[in-house]
Design an enzyme around this catalytic site. Structure first.
Site, short mmCIF file in Angstrom:
data_model
loop_
_atom_site.label_atom_id
_atom_site.label_comp_id
_atom_site.label_asym_id
_atom_site.label_seq_id
_atom_site.Cartn_x
_atom_site.Cartn_y
_atom_site.Cartn_z
N ARG A 7 0.84 -1.20 0.00
CA ARG A 7 0.00 0.00 0.00
C ARG A 7 0.87 1.24 0.00
O ARG A 7 1.88 1.30 0.69
CB ARG A 7 -0.91 0.04 1.24
CG ARG A 7 -1.78 1.30 1.30
CD ARG A 7 -2.62 1.34 2.57
NE ARG A 7 -1.81 1.35 3.78
CZ ARG A 7 -1.20 2.45 4.25
NH1 ARG A 7 -1.28 3.59 3.60
NH2 ARG A 7 -0.50 2.38 5.35
N VAL A 8 0.46 2.23 -0.81
CA VAL A 8 1.02 3.57 -0.73
C VAL A 8 -0.12 4.54 -0.45
O VAL A 8 -1.28 4.25 -0.77
CB VAL A 8 1.77 3.98 -2.02
CG1 VAL A 8 3.05 3.15 -2.17
CG2 VAL A 8 0.88 3.81 -3.24
N SER A 9 0.19 5.69 0.13
CA SER A 9 -0.85 6.60 0.60
C SER A 9 -1.43 7.47 -0.50
O SER A 9 -2.54 7.94 -0.39
CB SER A 9 -0.30 7.49 1.72
OG SER A 9 0.07 6.70 2.82
N LYS A 10 -0.66 7.74 -1.56
CA LYS A 10 -1.13 8.65 -2.59
C LYS A 10 -1.42 7.92 -3.89
O LYS A 10 -0.68 7.01 -4.27
CB LYS A 10 -0.11 9.75 -2.84
CG LYS A 10 0.13 10.66 -1.64
CD LYS A 10 1.13 11.75 -1.96
CE LYS A 10 1.35 12.66 -0.76
NZ LYS A 10 2.33 13.73 -1.04
N GLN A 15 4.08 8.32 -5.31
CA GLN A 15 4.65 7.26 -4.49
C GLN A 15 4.62 5.95 -5.27
O GLN A 15 3.74 5.75 -6.12
CB GLN A 15 3.89 7.11 -3.17
CG GLN A 15 4.01 8.32 -2.26
CD GLN A 15 3.32 8.09 -0.93
OE1 GLN A 15 2.72 7.04 -0.70
NE2 GLN A 15 3.40 9.06 -0.04
#
Length: 204
Positions: A7-10, A15
């Site tokens: 998972r990445v936040s953006k 990212q």
């Protein structure tokens, strides 16, 4: 079988999951067994995590690069791993603060047990602080206003209390100054947030 979750936040491309995918592939996960979300860890809507958890079978092991890639918070993480354990599925964390967690081993289970104890301690603190706050408010005569209004503080207390088997719902409603209907509209019988509760907390 080994299954990896990333998972990445953006979601704007700023990212990348390259570092996570490289680590998971080196750990033995096949490329077609990698699941990826681009969303904040605090969001409930992570379709690839849901698909990943659904695809796991007894005897499989879920691998994540770091512990914070998996859970929204400590309680969500503990509940997720308990669910995996009940289904006969292991969890292994490759790096970071949770790198000692590998529920397929005895030592890894011990480490996760410490995390679970911390989550329970966190819930107890929230409950204790909220009860103290409500008692202080009553002592100052702040008992008026709209009698059935749910607040973020009451939601947190309800979540902590409803997760305990010994909780008496009637007594809890009296303590919070709300009806059963109001309680169950915001929090489930097992202490999970319902849509009305999520909306109220998101307004903070």
């Amino acid at each position: 079988m080994l299954v990896g979750y990333m998972r990445v936040s953006k979601a704007d491309g700023s990212q990348s999951t390259d570092l996570q995918s490289d680590a998971l592939l080196v750990a033995g996960v096949e490329s077609d067994q990698l699941y990826e979300d681009q969303a904040s860890g605090k969001k409930d809507d992570r379709p690839q995590l849901a698909a990943c958890l659904k695809a796991l079978r007894e005897g499989d092991t879920l691998l994540v690069w770091k512990l914070d890639r998996l859970g929204r918070d400590l309680r969500h993480l503990v509940n997720t791993v308990h669910d995996l354990t009940d289904r006969g599925i292991g969890l292994k964390v490759l790096t970071g603060e949770g790198a000692a967690i590998d529920t397929t081993t005895a030592s890894g289970k011990l480490v996760f047990g410490i995390f679970a104890a911390l989550a329970e301690f966190e819930r107890a603190l929230i409950s204790e602080r909220t009860v103290a706050g409500l008692a202080a408010a009553r002592a100052r005569g702040r008992t008026g206003g709209r009698p059935f209004k749910m607040t973020p503080a009451k939601i947190r207390l309800a979540m902590a209390a409803m997760g305990q088997k010994e909780t008496k719902v009637g007594a809890l409603c009296v303590e919070l100054g709300i009806t059963r209907q109001t309680l169950y509209r915001h929090v489930s019988p097992t202490g999970e947030l319902r849509p009305d509760g999520q909306r109220l907390l998101s307004k903070k």
